[in-house]
Design an enzyme around this catalytic site. Sequence first.
Site, PDB file in Angstrom:
ATOM      1  N   VAL A  77     -47.163  -0.908 -85.746  1.00 23.65           N
ATOM      2  CA  VAL A  77     -48.450  -0.228 -85.744  1.00 23.65           C
ATOM      3  C   VAL A  77     -48.525   0.949 -86.721  1.00 23.65           C
ATOM      4  O   VAL A  77     -49.541   1.126 -87.397  1.00 23.65           O
ATOM      5  CB  VAL A  77     -48.837   0.176 -84.302  1.00 23.65           C
ATOM      6  N   PHE A  88     -51.231   0.917 -89.781  1.00 22.34           N
ATOM      7  CA  PHE A  88     -52.361   1.847 -89.815  1.00 22.34           C
ATOM      8  C   PHE A  88     -52.332   2.705 -91.083  1.00 22.34           C
ATOM      9  O   PHE A  88     -53.376   2.954 -91.708  1.00 22.34           O
ATOM     10  CB  PHE A  88     -52.352   2.749 -88.570  1.00 22.34           C
ATOM     11  N   THR A 135     -50.499   2.635 -74.597  1.00 19.71           N
ATOM     12  CA  THR A 135     -49.802   3.803 -75.134  1.00 19.71           C
ATOM     13  C   THR A 135     -48.424   3.435 -75.690  1.00 19.71           C
ATOM     14  O   THR A 135     -47.814   2.450 -75.290  1.00 19.71           O
ATOM     15  CB  THR A 135     -49.594   4.888 -74.051  1.00 19.71           C
ATOM     16  N   ARG A 136     -47.966   4.279 -76.617  1.00 17.02           N
ATOM     17  CA  ARG A 136     -46.591   4.239 -77.129  1.00 17.02           C
ATOM     18  C   ARG A 136     -46.178   5.697 -77.381  1.00 17.02           C
ATOM     19  O   ARG A 136     -47.025   6.580 -77.505  1.00 17.02           O
ATOM     20  CB  ARG A 136     -46.487   3.459 -78.444  1.00 17.02           C
ATOM     21  N   TYR A 181     -37.268 -11.822 -78.074  1.00 19.60           N
ATOM     22  CA  TYR A 181     -36.737 -10.488 -78.412  1.00 19.60           C
ATOM     23  C   TYR A 181     -36.275  -9.767 -77.156  1.00 19.60           C
ATOM     24  O   TYR A 181     -35.132  -9.325 -77.066  1.00 19.60           O
ATOM     25  CB  TYR A 181     -37.831  -9.699 -79.126  1.00 19.60           C
ATOM     26  N   ASP A 182     -37.176  -9.688 -76.153  1.00 20.64           N
ATOM     27  CA  ASP A 182     -36.870  -8.901 -74.948  1.00 20.64           C
ATOM     28  C   ASP A 182     -35.653  -9.465 -74.217  1.00 20.64           C
ATOM     29  O   ASP A 182     -34.728  -8.724 -73.860  1.00 20.64           O
ATOM     30  CB  ASP A 182     -38.058  -8.913 -73.971  1.00 20.64           C
ATOM     31  N   GLU A 183     -35.675 -10.780 -73.996  1.00 22.35           N
ATOM     32  CA  GLU A 183     -34.568 -11.380 -73.240  1.00 22.35           C
ATOM     33  C   GLU A 183     -33.304 -11.460 -74.087  1.00 22.35           C
ATOM     34  O   GLU A 183     -32.191 -11.351 -73.565  1.00 22.35           O
ATOM     35  CB  GLU A 183     -34.949 -12.770 -72.718  1.00 22.35           C
TER      36      GLU A 183
HETATM   37  P1  NAD Z   1     -35.735  -4.082 -89.394  1.00 19.59           P
HETATM   38  O1  NAD Z   1     -36.375  -5.406 -89.190  1.00 19.59           O
HETATM   39  O2  NAD Z   1     -36.231  -3.213 -90.485  1.00 19.59           O
HETATM   40  O3  NAD Z   1     -34.162  -4.234 -89.580  1.00 19.59           O
HETATM   41  C1  NAD Z   1     -33.399  -5.276 -89.025  1.00 19.59           C
HETATM   42  C2  NAD Z   1     -32.356  -5.696 -90.067  1.00 19.59           C
HETATM   43  O4  NAD Z   1     -31.547  -6.749 -89.500  1.00 19.59           O
HETATM   44  C3  NAD Z   1     -32.976  -6.253 -91.345  1.00 19.59           C
HETATM   45  O5  NAD Z   1     -32.345  -5.687 -92.466  1.00 19.59           O
HETATM   46  C4  NAD Z   1     -32.720  -7.750 -91.251  1.00 19.59           C
HETATM   47  O6  NAD Z   1     -32.653  -8.385 -92.500  1.00 19.59           O
HETATM   48  C5  NAD Z   1     -31.401  -7.773 -90.482  1.00 19.59           C
HETATM   49  N1  NAD Z   1     -31.140  -9.038 -89.797  1.00 19.59           N
HETATM   50  C6  NAD Z   1     -31.997  -9.751 -89.017  1.00 19.59           C
HETATM   51  N2  NAD Z   1     -31.385 -10.857 -88.563  1.00 19.59           N
HETATM   52  C7  NAD Z   1     -30.102 -10.838 -89.047  1.00 19.59           C
HETATM   53  C8  NAD Z   1     -28.993 -11.707 -88.946  1.00 19.59           C
HETATM   54  N3  NAD Z   1     -29.046 -12.831 -88.227  1.00 19.59           N
HETATM   55  N4  NAD Z   1     -27.850 -11.357 -89.600  1.00 19.59           N
HETATM   56  C9  NAD Z   1     -27.768 -10.232 -90.331  1.00 19.59           C
HETATM   57  N5  NAD Z   1     -28.800  -9.372 -90.473  1.00 19.59           N
HETATM   58  C10 NAD Z   1     -29.955  -9.673 -89.837  1.00 19.59           C
HETATM   59  O7  NAD Z   1     -35.837  -3.328 -87.984  1.00 19.59           O
HETATM   60  P2  NAD Z   1     -35.422  -1.835 -87.563  1.00 19.59           P
HETATM   61  O8  NAD Z   1     -36.632  -1.159 -87.095  1.00 19.59           O
HETATM   62  O9  NAD Z   1     -34.598  -1.225 -88.619  1.00 19.59           O
HETATM   63  O10 NAD Z   1     -34.534  -2.155 -86.284  1.00 19.59           O
HETATM   64  C11 NAD Z   1     -33.114  -2.099 -86.322  1.00 19.59           C
HETATM   65  C12 NAD Z   1     -32.563  -2.379 -84.932  1.00 19.59           C
HETATM   66  O11 NAD Z   1     -33.067  -1.403 -84.013  1.00 19.59           O
HETATM   67  C13 NAD Z   1     -32.971  -3.743 -84.374  1.00 19.59           C
HETATM   68  O12 NAD Z   1     -31.885  -4.289 -83.664  1.00 19.59           O
HETATM   69  C14 NAD Z   1     -34.096  -3.417 -83.426  1.00 19.59           C
HETATM   70  O13 NAD Z   1     -34.184  -4.350 -82.390  1.00 19.59           O
HETATM   71  C15 NAD Z   1     -33.685  -2.038 -82.934  1.00 19.59           C
HETATM   72  N6  NAD Z   1     -34.862  -1.281 -82.476  1.00 19.59           N
HETATM   73  C16 NAD Z   1     -35.731  -0.728 -83.383  1.00 19.59           C
HETATM   74  C17 NAD Z   1     -36.849  -0.041 -82.929  1.00 19.59           C
HETATM   75  C18 NAD Z   1     -37.837   0.609 -83.871  1.00 19.59           C
HETATM   76  O14 NAD Z   1     -38.853   1.116 -83.393  1.00 19.59           O
HETATM   77  N7  NAD Z   1     -37.597   0.667 -85.169  1.00 19.59           N
HETATM   78  C19 NAD Z   1     -37.095   0.064 -81.558  1.00 19.59           C
HETATM   79  C20 NAD Z   1     -36.196  -0.537 -80.676  1.00 19.59           C
HETATM   80  C21 NAD Z   1     -35.075  -1.196 -81.153  1.00 19.59           C
HETATM   81  N1  UDP Z   2     -51.021  -2.722 -82.726  1.00 17.66           N
HETATM   82  C1  UDP Z   2     -52.336  -2.577 -83.125  1.00 17.66           C
HETATM   83  N2  UDP Z   2     -52.646  -2.879 -84.409  1.00 17.66           N
HETATM   84  C2  UDP Z   2     -51.717  -3.281 -85.324  1.00 17.66           C
HETATM   85  C3  UDP Z   2     -50.369  -3.409 -84.910  1.00 17.66           C
HETATM   86  C4  UDP Z   2     -50.058  -3.134 -83.598  1.00 17.66           C
HETATM   87  O1  UDP Z   2     -53.221  -2.198 -82.335  1.00 17.66           O
HETATM   88  O2  UDP Z   2     -52.089  -3.512 -86.486  1.00 17.66           O
HETATM   89  C5  UDP Z   2     -50.680  -2.396 -81.328  1.00 17.66           C
HETATM   90  C6  UDP Z   2     -49.871  -3.459 -80.611  1.00 17.66           C
HETATM   91  O3  UDP Z   2     -50.710  -4.444 -80.051  1.00 17.66           O
HETATM   92  C7  UDP Z   2     -49.163  -2.619 -79.570  1.00 17.66           C
HETATM   93  C8  UDP Z   2     -48.925  -1.285 -80.289  1.00 17.66           C
HETATM   94  O4  UDP Z   2     -49.857  -1.242 -81.359  1.00 17.66           O
HETATM   95  O5  UDP Z   2     -49.996  -2.396 -78.462  1.00 17.66           O
HETATM   96  C9  UDP Z   2     -47.518  -1.128 -80.835  1.00 17.66           C
HETATM   97  O6  UDP Z   2     -47.237  -2.275 -81.584  1.00 17.66           O
HETATM   98  P1  UDP Z   2     -45.891  -2.461 -82.437  1.00 17.66           P
HETATM   99  O7  UDP Z   2     -45.916  -3.857 -82.963  1.00 17.66           O
HETATM  100  O8  UDP Z   2     -45.755  -1.355 -83.412  1.00 17.66           O
HETATM  101  O9  UDP Z   2     -44.699  -2.268 -81.391  1.00 17.66           O
HETATM  102  P2  UDP Z   2     -44.413  -2.766 -79.899  1.00 17.66           P
HETATM  103  O10 UDP Z   2     -45.603  -3.488 -79.340  1.00 17.66           O
HETATM  104  O11 UDP Z   2     -43.230  -3.643 -80.035  1.00 17.66           O
HETATM  105  O12 UDP Z   2     -44.170  -1.503 -79.188  1.00 17.66           O
END
Ligand code: NAD
Ligand code: UDP
Length: 316
Positions: free
Chosen positions: A188, A192, A211-212, A146-148
Amino acid sequence: MNEKKILVSGGAGFLGSHLCERLIEQGHDVLCVDNYYTGSKANLLPLLGHPRFELLRHDVTFPLYVEVDEIYNLACPASPIHYQYDPVQTTKTSVHGAINMLGLAKRVKARILQASTSEVYGDPEMHPQKESYWGNVNPIGIRSCYDEGKRCAETLFFDYYRQHRLRIKVARIFNTYGPRMHPNDGRVVSNFIVQALRNEPITLNGDGSQTRSFCYVDDLIEALLRLMATDDSFIGPVNTGNPTEFTIRELAEKVIELTGSRSTLVFAPLPSDDPMQRRPDISLAREKLGWEPTIQLEEGLKRTIAYFDELLASKG
Ligand code: NAD
Ligand code: UDP
């Protein structure tokens, strides 16, 4: 005329469905493409049948030929359990998906916005995180797909900008929550709330001191809309998130308090590469977008709890 044809990839997901709704409200024509990996048509029920809304099952790792004015590229699973389930596909979605969406933007001369992420900072050594920070990311760990993938997508966006003069926008989204997260999403806030409403133990990873900073979905969507509307000279990357930081334990306690739950806390090992701290510096968003979050955690949690309460009751 201000109405545009707008493509939202990943539009059936959590953020995408809220974005589609806002764009329709603004009078635009919206084409949502999604392969339903983590999203669903149910998220789009209010829009199905709307004359300006179109839904297409499509995987962004394959090319797409449509005519649009703007593209929001959101397709990618965002929850660690979902993006780690098929990590190769996750990287393909980020990288091939970005190439396909950028190629489309180039052909039709569309403006294109990338949903990037705070994960590009990895487990950050700079706190809070500014856009100028290059990050501390493990290239070979379980979060790397994901990150990369997202870092490579940013690279592609900036190379298309430099090489092809594409009109790009890059938003680095920090943890966002709200209604329409899937009950089994795994992130998370939804975990929760669902555990608390069922009076089940709340699963804290590690000791909960990591933290977040949690942003309510309506605030985040507003930031994306404002970013897309900036003039061509502003391309980002720009942090979009709520700068108020909480420990995961504080979040658990707040959810228990607001739901009146009998849940207890249970502790599980911290997954590898789980970032210990995360908080956006949003000075740039304040300056360039005139934006900052307006909905603080307690209010956002109340709205999200109300959503899940109704959802769980309807499932019996
Ligand atoms: P989500 O998983 O609810 O939505 C992602 C959507 O993309 C889903 O509808 C999934 O079916 C679709 N999808 C996945 N792979 C696909 C593919 N190959 N082709 C077409 N569709 C595909 O996640 P979200 O929280 O709505 O996130 C949306 C975007 O925002 C993502 O790119 C995510 O990385 C980014 N983002 C979200 C957050 C967050 O906290 N919600 C934080 C950082 C970045
Ligand atoms: N986390 C947790 N319990 C859960 C789900 C997540 O303690 O049931 C923690 C997780 O390990 C991370 C933080 O909550 O430290 C945020 O996790 P999330 O998956 O929501 O997002 P991200 O780690 O990608 O910020």
